[in-house]
Design a protein around this motif. Structure first.
Motif, PDB file in Angstrom:
ATOM      1  N   VAL A 113      43.053  33.077  44.771  1.00  0.00           N
ATOM      2  CA  VAL A 113      41.771  33.309  45.438  1.00  0.00           C
ATOM      3  C   VAL A 113      41.697  32.499  46.726  1.00  0.00           C
ATOM      4  CG1 VAL A 113      39.297  32.951  45.242  1.00  0.00           C
ATOM      5  CG2 VAL A 113      40.535  33.951  43.372  1.00  0.00           C
ATOM      6  N   THR A 114      42.163  31.254  46.671  1.00  0.00           N
ATOM      7  CA  THR A 114      42.143  30.429  47.877  1.00  0.00           C
ATOM      8  C   THR A 114      43.011  31.044  48.963  1.00  0.00           C
ATOM      9  OG1 THR A 114      42.063  28.608  46.315  1.00  0.00           O
ATOM     10  CG2 THR A 114      42.269  28.045  48.618  1.00  0.00           C
ATOM     11  N   LYS A 157      35.864  39.046  49.022  1.00  0.00           N
ATOM     12  CA  LYS A 157      36.652  37.815  48.934  1.00  0.00           C
ATOM     13  C   LYS A 157      35.908  36.634  49.515  1.00  0.00           C
ATOM     14  CE  LYS A 157      40.868  40.266  48.809  1.00  0.00           C
ATOM     15  NZ  LYS A 157      40.113  41.516  48.683  1.00  0.00           N
ATOM     16  N   CYS A 158      35.564  36.721  50.788  1.00  0.00           N
ATOM     17  CA  CYS A 158      34.994  35.553  51.445  1.00  0.00           C
ATOM     18  C   CYS A 158      33.628  35.205  50.885  1.00  0.00           C
ATOM     19  CB  CYS A 158      34.901  35.791  52.939  1.00  0.00           C
ATOM     20  SG  CYS A 158      36.504  35.710  53.693  1.00  0.00           S
ATOM     21  N   PHE A 176      33.219  30.014  54.894  1.00  0.00           N
ATOM     22  CA  PHE A 176      33.774  31.254  54.354  1.00  0.00           C
ATOM     23  C   PHE A 176      32.729  32.355  54.316  1.00  0.00           C
ATOM     24  CE2 PHE A 176      37.334  28.654  52.797  1.00  0.00           C
ATOM     25  CZ  PHE A 176      38.330  29.440  53.299  1.00  0.00           C
ATOM     26  N   ASN A 193      39.977  43.136  38.119  1.00  0.00           N
ATOM     27  CA  ASN A 193      39.121  42.171  38.795  1.00  0.00           C
ATOM     28  C   ASN A 193      39.943  41.113  39.521  1.00  0.00           C
ATOM     29  OD1 ASN A 193      36.901  43.441  37.921  1.00  0.00           O
ATOM     30  ND2 ASN A 193      36.154  41.825  36.607  1.00  0.00           N
ATOM     31  N   PRO A 215      33.710  41.629  41.895  1.00  0.00           N
ATOM     32  CA  PRO A 215      34.747  42.677  41.897  1.00  0.00           C
ATOM     33  C   PRO A 215      34.268  43.989  41.309  1.00  0.00           C
ATOM     34  CG  PRO A 215      35.544  40.702  40.797  1.00  0.00           C
ATOM     35  CD  PRO A 215      34.112  40.482  41.079  1.00  0.00           C
ATOM     36  N   ASN A 272      41.310  34.111  50.513  1.00  0.00           N
ATOM     37  CA  ASN A 272      40.245  33.798  51.454  1.00  0.00           C
ATOM     38  C   ASN A 272      40.803  33.322  52.768  1.00  0.00           C
ATOM     39  OD1 ASN A 272      37.419  33.938  50.300  1.00  0.00           O
ATOM     40  ND2 ASN A 272      38.706  33.277  48.626  1.00  0.00           N
ATOM     41  N   PHE A 294      33.947  33.557  47.393  1.00  0.00           N
ATOM     42  CA  PHE A 294      34.457  32.188  47.484  1.00  0.00           C
ATOM     43  C   PHE A 294      33.434  31.276  48.158  1.00  0.00           C
ATOM     44  CE2 PHE A 294      37.748  29.106  48.959  1.00  0.00           C
ATOM     45  CZ  PHE A 294      38.205  28.791  47.706  1.00  0.00           C
ATOM     46  N   GLY A 319      44.025  40.707  50.146  1.00  0.00           N
ATOM     47  CA  GLY A 319      44.067  42.009  50.784  1.00  0.00           C
ATOM     48  C   GLY A 319      44.021  43.232  49.896  1.00  0.00           C
ATOM     49  N   THR A 320      43.709  43.077  48.617  1.00  0.00           N
ATOM     50  CA  THR A 320      43.739  44.241  47.733  1.00  0.00           C
ATOM     51  C   THR A 320      42.386  44.443  47.070  1.00  0.00           C
ATOM     52  OG1 THR A 320      44.660  42.778  46.059  1.00  0.00           O
ATOM     53  CG2 THR A 320      46.175  44.205  47.201  1.00  0.00           C
ATOM     54  N   LEU A 321      42.049  45.720  46.794  1.00  0.00           N
ATOM     55  CA  LEU A 321      40.753  46.059  46.214  1.00  0.00           C
ATOM     56  C   LEU A 321      40.960  47.233  45.270  1.00  0.00           C
ATOM     57  CD1 LEU A 321      37.509  45.716  46.800  1.00  0.00           C
ATOM     58  CD2 LEU A 321      37.838  47.783  48.061  1.00  0.00           C
ATOM     59  N   THR A 322      40.670  47.039  43.996  1.00  0.00           N
ATOM     60  CA  THR A 322      40.866  48.113  43.033  1.00  0.00           C
ATOM     61  C   THR A 322      39.797  49.186  43.214  1.00  0.00           C
ATOM     62  OG1 THR A 322      41.590  46.408  41.520  1.00  0.00           O
ATOM     63  CG2 THR A 322      41.274  48.585  40.624  1.00  0.00           C
ATOM     64  N   GLN A 372      36.543  44.522  51.508  1.00  0.00           N
ATOM     65  CA  GLN A 372      37.535  43.448  51.304  1.00  0.00           C
ATOM     66  C   GLN A 372      36.966  42.122  51.758  1.00  0.00           C
ATOM     67  OE1 GLN A 372      40.955  43.649  50.535  1.00  0.00           O
ATOM     68  NE2 GLN A 372      41.467  45.799  50.710  1.00  0.00           N
ATOM     69  N   HIS A 432      34.310  47.504  43.281  1.00  0.00           N
ATOM     70  CA  HIS A 432      35.003  48.668  42.720  1.00  0.00           C
ATOM     71  C   HIS A 432      34.065  49.874  42.679  1.00  0.00           C
ATOM     72  CE1 HIS A 432      36.424  51.311  39.570  1.00  0.00           C
ATOM     73  NE2 HIS A 432      35.382  50.979  38.849  1.00  0.00           N
ATOM     74  N   THR A 460      41.241  42.557  42.697  1.00  0.00           N
ATOM     75  CA  THR A 460      40.216  42.645  43.736  1.00  0.00           C
ATOM     76  C   THR A 460      40.015  41.314  44.441  1.00  0.00           C
ATOM     77  OG1 THR A 460      39.084  44.389  42.573  1.00  0.00           O
ATOM     78  CG2 THR A 460      37.801  43.161  44.145  1.00  0.00           C
ATOM     79  N   LEU A 461      40.117  40.212  43.707  1.00  0.00           N
ATOM     80  CA  LEU A 461      39.843  38.912  44.321  1.00  0.00           C
ATOM     81  C   LEU A 461      41.072  38.272  44.952  1.00  0.00           C
ATOM     82  CD1 LEU A 461      37.391  37.455  41.719  1.00  0.00           C
ATOM     83  CD2 LEU A 461      36.879  38.066  44.034  1.00  0.00           C
ATOM     84  N   THR A 462      42.227  38.957  44.980  1.00  0.00           N
ATOM     85  CA  THR A 462      43.427  38.348  45.553  1.00  0.00           C
ATOM     86  C   THR A 462      43.800  39.016  46.874  1.00  0.00           C
ATOM     87  OG1 THR A 462      44.706  39.753  44.126  1.00  0.00           O
ATOM     88  CG2 THR A 462      44.387  37.494  43.408  1.00  0.00           C
TER      89      THR A 462
END
Lengths: 168, 115
Positions: A76-77, B42-43, B19, A116, B80, A80, B46, A123-126, B38, B84, A119-121
């Protein structure tokens, strides 16, 4: 005790503890209200929590759960940081695309966790899950490969191996 | 150093705000709804978790500790799922992808609709 009853008891205790954490243990009214609410929740939705009859090697699973947690925090870090760098970049170097990956996980809960986590890693989004073919549709902000095997290796496997140990 | 925890808490809150700012900037700059999601997931996830964690450390052992930690858990669980749902609904209602897009497997498989 059947599996549904056991699941309900676990959900009852957990939801009561959460309610108590949100209020206070010293107030009798709150304790009673918590019991009523926990009873309602466990009656309405408690039977979803446990699904497999036997829980084996509980310590091994908790260990892998902790490994998974730290791995997840690291990813996750990284995600971001990458998105932040991308957003402030003046030329926006993106190459988006929707790709497929395969998964070997079987249970609904573990596939949900995998989706999930993806999604949080970085550049990817399920976007969607195909439960029959065990495929996940993923929107990737920087598509490096269009091959399904290659994508599975890059995106899915880092979580899949650990999740296999924790949930399956 | 009896206010060390306050400094660490403020550092976390500062990171969280940064962030969140990047997330909002991404929401404005990126081209289509999927790329914007995206940045938004993410941002903002976090960042908000960072702010909550910063308050948790800043306040020490206050009586709303548990609420802050529960808030972090719920943000990580729900963000997430919401992303989705929005992405899937957008694709199914025919929102076009950005012109830079290289591949769209979801469209090739007819969005998993039954014939």
């Amino acid at each position: 005790m059947t599996i549904k009853t056991r699941s309900r008891v676990v959900v009852f205790i957990l939801s009561w503890l959460v309610y108590m954490g949100l209020t206070s243990f010293t107030d009798l009214q709150e304790v009673l209200a918590g019991l009523v609410v926990a009873l309602l929740v466990s009656m309405l939705a408690g039977h979803f929590y446990l699904s497999s009859p036997k829980r084996q090697r509980i310590f091994r699973r908790i260990g892998f759960g902790i490994i998974y947690f730290f791995r997840f925090l690291l990813e996750v870090t990284k995600a971001n940081w990458q998105v932040a760098l991308l957003v402030v970049n003046p030329v926006l170097p993106i190459k988006p695309g929707i790709i497929k990956i395969k998964t070997k996980l079987k249970k609904d809960s573990s596939i949900t966790m995998l989706a999930n986590s993806i999604t949080l890693t970085p550049g990817t989004l399920t976007i969607d899950v195909n439960p029959k073919e065990k495929e996940l549709y993923i929107h990737w902000i920087n598509t490096t490969s269009k091959d399904i095997e290659e994508d599975t290796r890059i995106i899915g496997e880092k979580f899949e191996k650990i999740l296999m140990e924790v949930v399956e | 150093m009896n206010n060390l925890h306050e400094i660490i808490g403020l550092v976390f809150i500062g990171f969280g705000l940064c962030f969140d700012f990047f997330g909002v900037l991404g929401l404005v700059r990126l081209p289509d709804v999927y790329n914007r999601l995206q940045a938004a997931t993410k941002c903002v996830t976090f960042g908000s978790a960072g702010i909550l964690f910063g308050v948790f450390i800043y306040k020490g052992f206050a009586d709303f500790d548990f609420k802050l930690l529960l808030g972090i858990v719920f943000i990580f669980l729900t963000a997430p799922v919401a992303a989705h749902a929005i992405a899937r609904a957008a694709h199914r209602s025919g929102i076009p992808l950005a012109k830079e897009t290289v591949i769209d497997c979801y469209k090739d498989d007819n969005e998993l609709k039954e014939k």
